[in-house]
Motif scaffolding. Structure first.
Motif, PDB file in Angstrom:
ATOM      1  N   GLY A 172      88.607  11.778  39.527  1.00 50.80           N
ATOM      2  CA  GLY A 172      89.115  10.851  38.503  1.00 50.80           C
ATOM      3  C   GLY A 172      89.382  11.565  37.192  1.00 50.80           C
ATOM      4  N   LEU A 173      88.461  12.440  36.805  1.00 54.92           N
ATOM      5  CA  LEU A 173      88.673  13.164  35.543  1.00 54.92           C
ATOM      6  C   LEU A 173      89.860  14.118  35.684  1.00 54.92           C
ATOM      7  CD1 LEU A 173      87.633  13.584  32.615  1.00 54.92           C
ATOM      8  CD2 LEU A 173      86.439  15.607  33.480  1.00 54.92           C
ATOM      9  N   ALA A 174      89.992  14.751  36.855  1.00 55.26           N
ATOM     10  CA  ALA A 174      91.134  15.661  37.070  1.00 55.26           C
ATOM     11  C   ALA A 174      92.451  14.882  36.939  1.00 55.26           C
ATOM     12  CB  ALA A 174      91.029  16.324  38.440  1.00 55.26           C
ATOM     13  N   ALA A 175      92.469  13.668  37.500  1.00 58.47           N
ATOM     14  CA  ALA A 175      93.688  12.850  37.411  1.00 58.47           C
ATOM     15  C   ALA A 175      93.964  12.449  35.961  1.00 58.47           C
ATOM     16  CB  ALA A 175      93.547  11.613  38.297  1.00 58.47           C
ATOM     17  N   ARG A 234      94.587  21.487  22.829  1.00 55.25           N
ATOM     18  CA  ARG A 234      93.875  21.693  24.103  1.00 55.25           C
ATOM     19  C   ARG A 234      93.438  20.352  24.692  1.00 55.25           C
ATOM     20  NH1 ARG A 234      89.247  24.683  22.054  1.00 55.25           N
ATOM     21  NH2 ARG A 234      88.529  24.867  24.191  1.00 55.25           N
ATOM     22  N   ILE A 235      93.009  19.437  23.814  1.00 55.52           N
ATOM     23  CA  ILE A 235      92.657  18.093  24.311  1.00 55.52           C
ATOM     24  C   ILE A 235      93.907  17.427  24.877  1.00 55.52           C
ATOM     25  CG2 ILE A 235      91.891  15.777  23.631  1.00 55.52           C
ATOM     26  CD1 ILE A 235      90.029  17.070  21.581  1.00 55.52           C
ATOM     27  N   ALA A 236      95.010  17.560  24.147  1.00 57.56           N
ATOM     28  CA  ALA A 236      96.268  16.923  24.593  1.00 57.56           C
ATOM     29  C   ALA A 236      96.707  17.461  25.950  1.00 57.56           C
ATOM     30  CB  ALA A 236      97.356  17.157  23.548  1.00 57.56           C
ATOM     31  N   ARG A 237      96.468  18.744  26.202  1.00 58.10           N
ATOM     32  CA  ARG A 237      96.855  19.332  27.502  1.00 58.10           C
ATOM     33  C   ARG A 237      95.845  18.978  28.607  1.00 58.10           C
ATOM     34  NH1 ARG A 237      98.119  23.887  24.162  1.00 58.10           N
ATOM     35  NH2 ARG A 237      96.179  24.934  24.770  1.00 58.10           N
ATOM     36  N   GLY A 238      94.800  18.249  28.254  1.00 63.49           N
ATOM     37  CA  GLY A 238      93.807  17.845  29.260  1.00 63.49           C
ATOM     38  C   GLY A 238      92.783  18.930  29.547  1.00 63.49           C
ATOM     39  N   GLY A 264      97.783  13.175  31.054  1.00 61.70           N
ATOM     40  CA  GLY A 264      98.032  13.223  29.605  1.00 61.70           C
ATOM     41  C   GLY A 264      97.198  12.215  28.837  1.00 61.70           C
ATOM     42  N   LEU A 265      96.488  11.330  29.548  1.00 67.36           N
ATOM     43  CA  LEU A 265      95.747  10.272  28.860  1.00 67.36           C
ATOM     44  C   LEU A 265      94.521  10.788  28.097  1.00 67.36           C
ATOM     45  CD1 LEU A 265      95.953   7.456  31.568  1.00 67.36           C
ATOM     46  CD2 LEU A 265      97.127   7.523  29.354  1.00 67.36           C
ATOM     47  N   MET A 266      94.058  11.991  28.420  1.00 71.08           N
ATOM     48  CA  MET A 266      92.933  12.538  27.634  1.00 71.08           C
ATOM     49  C   MET A 266      93.373  12.780  26.193  1.00 71.08           C
ATOM     50  SD  MET A 266      90.467  12.614  29.810  1.00 71.08           S
ATOM     51  CE  MET A 266      89.120  13.718  29.376  1.00 71.08           C
ATOM     52  N   GLY A 267      94.692  12.907  25.997  1.00 69.85           N
ATOM     53  CA  GLY A 267      95.230  13.113  24.643  1.00 69.85           C
ATOM     54  C   GLY A 267      95.870  11.862  24.074  1.00 69.85           C
ATOM     55  N   GLY A 322      99.838  15.451  21.495  1.00 67.98           N
ATOM     56  CA  GLY A 322      99.265  14.280  22.163  1.00 67.98           C
ATOM     57  C   GLY A 322     100.248  13.126  22.251  1.00 67.98           C
ATOM     58  N   LEU A 323      99.729  11.972  22.694  1.00 64.39           N
ATOM     59  CA  LEU A 323     100.580  10.807  22.875  1.00 64.39           C
ATOM     60  C   LEU A 323     100.662   9.946  21.615  1.00 64.39           C
ATOM     61  CD1 LEU A 323      99.446   9.723  26.467  1.00 64.39           C
ATOM     62  CD2 LEU A 323     101.398  11.150  25.821  1.00 64.39           C
ATOM     63  N   GLY A 324      99.823  10.214  20.615  1.00 65.77           N
ATOM     64  CA  GLY A 324      99.888   9.460  19.356  1.00 65.77           C
ATOM     65  C   GLY A 324      99.660   7.970  19.550  1.00 65.77           C
TER      66      GLY A 324
END
Ligand code: FAD
Length: 403
Positions: free
Chosen positions: A46-49, A117-121, A54-57, A66-68
């Motif tokens: 689930g975390l890998a998905a 880095r967060i945005a890239r997951g 992109g949702l981690m960002g 990120g997605l802003g």
């Protein structure tokens, strides 16, 4: 939709694209929910998905890749994820809570290094606020930061319960500002896992519910530099009031609401199936009244969530954010959804009875959600929030309600 949390409205991700990202993740959560609960195991797939999606960002501004996303996006996604797996949704929600604080209060150096880095997951951020000595109390800390001769900051922190602690790539940690500082002088620092020695406690994670969060005891030690400080030294309260608490309460409430919505959907699917129609009397007054109550509670929770989301966006960055009525509503959202979501699952178990509602391996997730949602009132103790709201209620003699 409400005003954005982190980016101008024009830069928000289009809803359809956001939904496509969510849709890509949901099947994994659906497939793994029962297994991670059974094994009390972290949702690795689930975390890998989520990393891939992109949702981690979601809350990372677009200028950092990120997605802003806005607060409304945060609650929308949390609701959808929790409809499949509450543990995975809460892991994601807590990560977003850390990201909200980092995005708005991180130093320029930290933001530039970390947010892309967060945005890239690549970075899942875990939360370290609880502590044995002071329990859950957010605005105090026992373990001190100490300054090294080279100007770096040393920490040695016991953390009794860290969601996803074994899998986190970084930690947002609260500490007492120094050995001579008072407990309320709390400083938050961010540390990459690679900067720390991370030791896991001996106890196996084996709780009643939220078993997939794999929330374990850790001991964290190491050094960070000044740029790792999030907000002012000793000023974590400002970070908490402005962003950390709002993002947390909104996202948790959305998770609990989404979990019950998922449960009601599964109950309705059963009731309306040919087998369900044979087993249940859909014209029965008691069954209809019970369903009506659950639906009413869901609508009430959703209305309060929407109002507090708008409230929180309207007051973000202003003195109004700390005003008693705004704070009371934010705390009330957490307490109300914690209580009512648990009550709703109880009600749904009454609707479908023992075979579908109480058995561990039933096709419906009610038994799991009943255990999961029992934690909602403990996951930051409702008693603490009610005590704080009672004190603020005494100050607000006009009883100012939301417009
Ligand atoms: C699934 C899950 C995941 C979690 N993940 C994390 C994590 O990743 N990181 C982290 O730091 N923490 C985490 N926590 C801890 C959580 O946020 C709370 O801090 C913790 O559950 C509180 O512990 P406690 O129940 O002992 O309550 P405490 O807040 O320590 O309080 C102890 C008791 O005193 C009562 N009490 C306290 N204050 C008052 C008051 N003012 N008035 C009246 N009664 C009061 C409480 O109701 C409770 O009965 C997690 C908890 C759960 C359930």
């Amino acid at each position: 939709m409400s005003a954005p949390a982190t980016a101008p409205a024009t830069e928000r991700p289009p809803a359809t694209r956001l939904d496509a990202r969510v849709e890509a993740v949901l099947p994994v959560l659906r497939e793994d929910a029962a297994r991670i609960d059974e094994a009390a195991a972290f949702p690795v797939r689930g975390l890998a998905a989520l990393r891939e999606s992109g949702l981690m960002g979601l809350l990372v501004p677009q200028e950092h890749g990120g997605l802003g996303g806005s607060s409304a996006d945060l609650t929308h996604v949390a609701r959808e994820l929790a409809g499949e797996c509450l543990s995975t949704a809460m892991i994601w929600a807590m990560h977003c809570q850390q990201v909200a604080a980092l995005t708005r209060h991180g130093s320029p150096g930290l933001r530039a290094h970390l947010l892309p880095r967060i945005a890239r997951g690549e970075v899942y951020v875990a939360s370290v606020t609880s502590e044995k000595v002071k329990g859950g109390h957010l605005l105090s800390a026992h373990s001190p930061l100490t300054e090294e001769s080279d100007g770096s900051l040393r920490l040695d922190r016991e953390a009794p319960i860290v969601t996803g602690g074994a899998h986190a790539d970084g930690f947002l940690i609260t500490l007492r500002d120094g050995p001579a500082a008072a407990p309320h002088q709390v400083t938050a620092v961010y540390a990459d896992r690679s900067r720390l020695t991370v030791e896991e406690g001996p106890d196996r994670w084996n709780p009643m519910g939220m078993r997939g969060t794999h929330s374990i005891p850790l001991r964290l030690s190491g050094t960070v530099d000044e740029t790792a400080v999030v907000g002012r030294r000793g000023g974590f309260k400002d970070v908490a009031v402005a962003d950390f608490v709002p993002a947390g309460h909104l996202a948790w409430a959305a998770c609990w609401l989404g979990a019950v919505r998922g449960a009601l959907r599964s109950v309705l699917k059963l009731l309306r199936s040919p087998a369900g129609r044979r087993q249940f009397d859909l014209s029965g007054r008691q069954l209809r009244a019970r369903l009506a109550r659950v639906r009413m509670e869901l609508d009430a929770m959703a209305a309060l969530l929407a109002q507090v989301t708008a409230d929180s966006d309207r007051h973000r960055g202003t003195a109004g954010a700390g005003s008693p009525p705004v704070q009371m509503r934010l705390n009330a959202l957490k307490v109300y959804t914690a209580e009512r979501s648990f009550a709703c699952v109880d009600q749904l178990i009454r609707v479908v009875g023992l075979r579908h509602g109480y058995m561990r391996h039933s096709d419906l997730p009610l038994e799991r959600l009943f255990r999961d949602l029992r934690s909602a009132s403990l996951n930051y103790a409702d008693d603490r929030l009610l005590a704080a709201n009672g004190a603020m209620c005494l100050l607000d003699r006009e009883v100012s309600l939301a417009d």
